[in-house]
Design an enzyme around this catalytic site. Sequence first.
Site, PDB file in Angstrom:
ATOM      1  CB  CYS A   2      50.839  36.105  30.053  1.00 22.54           C
ATOM      2  SG  CYS A   2      50.604  34.735  31.181  1.00 22.54           S
ATOM      3  NE  ARG A  27      50.792  42.304  30.364  1.00 22.67           N
ATOM      4  CZ  ARG A  27      49.593  42.757  30.036  1.00 22.67           C
ATOM      5  NH1 ARG A  27      49.409  44.041  29.829  1.00 22.67           N
ATOM      6  NH2 ARG A  27      48.574  41.947  29.911  1.00 22.67           N
ATOM      7  CD1 TRP A  74      50.528  34.463  36.864  1.00 28.09           C
ATOM      8  CD2 TRP A  74      52.197  35.860  37.308  1.00 28.09           C
ATOM      9  NE1 TRP A  74      50.484  34.743  38.207  1.00 28.09           N
ATOM     10  CE2 TRP A  74      51.497  35.603  38.511  1.00 28.09           C
ATOM     11  CE3 TRP A  74      53.292  36.732  37.345  1.00 28.09           C
ATOM     12  CZ2 TRP A  74      51.860  36.167  39.721  1.00 28.09           C
ATOM     13  CZ3 TRP A  74      53.646  37.298  38.555  1.00 28.09           C
ATOM     14  CH2 TRP A  74      52.932  37.008  39.721  1.00 28.09           C
ATOM     15  CG  ASN A 100      48.721  37.129  27.323  1.00 29.40           C
ATOM     16  OD1 ASN A 100      49.711  36.421  27.373  1.00 29.40           O
ATOM     17  ND2 ASN A 100      48.782  38.443  27.183  1.00 29.40           N
ATOM     18  N   GLY A 101      45.693  34.266  29.105  1.00 28.52           N
ATOM     19  CA  GLY A 101      44.352  33.866  29.518  1.00 28.52           C
ATOM     20  C   GLY A 101      44.320  32.426  29.986  1.00 28.52           C
ATOM     21  CD  GLU A 481      46.652  52.475  47.697  1.00 29.00           C
ATOM     22  OE1 GLU A 481      47.586  52.627  46.875  1.00 29.00           O
ATOM     23  OE2 GLU A 481      45.885  51.483  47.672  1.00 29.00           O
ATOM     24  CE  LYS A 485      50.228  51.641  45.817  1.00 27.89           C
ATOM     25  NZ  LYS A 485      49.212  50.620  45.937  1.00 27.89           N
ATOM     26  CD  GLU A 488      50.252  46.840  45.884  1.00 26.79           C
ATOM     27  OE1 GLU A 488      49.589  46.415  44.921  1.00 26.79           O
ATOM     28  OE2 GLU A 488      50.450  48.051  46.078  1.00 26.79           O
ATOM     29  CG  HIS A 504      35.630  47.318  68.297  1.00 30.47           C
ATOM     30  ND1 HIS A 504      34.567  46.932  69.086  1.00 30.47           N
ATOM     31  CD2 HIS A 504      35.520  48.664  68.148  1.00 30.47           C
ATOM     32  CE1 HIS A 504      33.833  47.990  69.390  1.00 30.47           C
ATOM     33  NE2 HIS A 504      34.386  49.059  68.836  1.00 30.47           N
ATOM     34  CE  LYS A 603      50.225  49.313  36.754  1.00 28.53           C
ATOM     35  NZ  LYS A 603      50.264  50.089  38.004  1.00 28.53           N
TER      36      LYS A 603
END
Length: 608
Positions: A2, A27, A74, A100-101, A481, A485, A488, A504, A603
């Site tokens: 948020c 964010r 959020w 926020n939180g 990574e 990407k 995402e 395997h 973010k």
Amino acid sequence: MCGIVCYVGPRDIKSVLIEGLKQLEYRGYDSAGIAVQNGNRIACYRAVGKIVELEKKIAGIEIIGESGIAHTRWATHGAPTEENAHPHRDGKENVYVIHNGIIENYHSLRRRLQQEGVHFRSETDTEVLAHLIALHYDGSLSEAVRKTMGQVEGTFGIAVIHRNEPGRIVVARRGSPLIIGLSDGSHFAASDVSAMVRYTNQVIHLQDNELAVLTKDDVSISTVQAVSVKRVVETVEWRGEDVELNGFPHFMLKEIYEQPNTIENAMRGRLEPAEGVPKLGGIMPVWDRLKDCRHLVIVACGTSFYAGCVGRYVFEKLTEIDVQVELASEFRYRKLNFPPNTFILALSQSGETADTLAAIKEAKRKGASLLGIVNVVGSSIARETDAGVYNHAGPEIGVASTKIFTSQLTILTLLALLLGRHQNLSLTDGIEAIRALQRIPEQINAIFAQANHIEAIAENYYRCSNWLFLGRKYNYPIAMEGALKLKEISYIHAEGYPAGEMKHGPIALVNPEMPTVAIVPQDDMYEKMISNIQEVKSRRGPVIAVATQGDAKIRELVDEVIEIPPTLSFLNPILTVIPCQLLAYYCAKFLNRDIDQPRNLAKSVTVE
């Protein structure tokens, strides 16, 4: 997650708040709202969806006031609806609060308040704050907030206005970032400096269990115990243009192309080429202990975790130090036993990552020494650690991290090189490493020259619903990574594996519709990677190779090649990740994804 924006002063408050919210869009959020106070009247507007929906709602409405608060939410407690959007208010509509939180004891607080006759309009944990502050209000908003802070458990950054106190905003924090911006005749507060950097670069970082009262002429800070606090004003390095697109279609692409500069910034003033020894002034406070370090634990989440995985290989190459890499989200739940001379190194772009912050606090309780590599000056991790290194990379707006990843790799290499030179690493090796590092920015520009080729590869394969990324040793974390990407921002399912694990299990997935990105520079893993590529090709799987420039052999084996310039093997990851970033970007572009704000992601993850 948020976002919070607050302003008190003579500027056009509507535009200040909306523009501030737009700078926090990266964010992640699902609703937005503002509350503006003009005398004893407070106008509040909320909307579900992007900020543009809020703009539509207030278009043509004259919103006048001296102070105001704004928020992007959020959803955690309650669905993304207008009733659950911030700001929230008490029953008499005197108190307006943004938050926020997470308030962890909100269930018990809500039940108690309902038993006392309080009616709730929303499903959120935030609304309990508005009602508690209203109940505690006795002519002083700051005191009401202070009493409320003593009752709630969890993490929060809050901003509050009251109908009876025009021109005054009270902000407070515990575990969720809040930054105060200072300007002549006006003041700001925000959860991220990017929301106010176009107006001021003079900031104060509020610390845990502190609150501040903002008017247009003054800022006063005190603890939850009402002890006055004097805080040094810091100058932010970021500029207003740093949060603009500057001609790029997306922030992610802009930040990919900024990497030659951000890597140079990570090295600027920190190299001694003739001595083969970096200079890292930020770790000098602990240098006497650090040079005797024999055990290093890197803690991080997401992309930063993969940077740490590369760092482990680099430290093992350049030093005699034993290195572990731990996911911060799991770190606290293990039995921790640190040998003597252990350092914990936290990696975080924002410096506010909740899991990483919790991990280093737990390590601190166990007596470990703490280091940090963060991008945001004055952030929580920067304050909690004993010493560390800043990235100096400027703001990273795109949710999918790119330039901070390569900056972290650069700084991890500098730190390993510094410690290695004080152990057994020779002068010749040190000089060679520094010279190779200095060539990296130019070599990344050489990769950018292949952008059209990489875009064409993406156009050939973006319709494939499953991808595989393979690498070994230094480039095994780059495979992870690269897959991250792609997941995402394109929403394509992708898996990153150490190539030796192919037989395997993962090889069962290979088919003509599943491209494999093989990271195969000419290093000591080259021949083994060639064998893995042949395993894929024998099962008719298409292969895209990220390979060293001039490698004729690889061209005979694979379907597509993206070249990287030759460098030292432990520096290859800084180069091999660039094609992976661009492949992900172009696939997302062809799929018409929301590249800078991918679905369900934020973010800065400031709650666990």
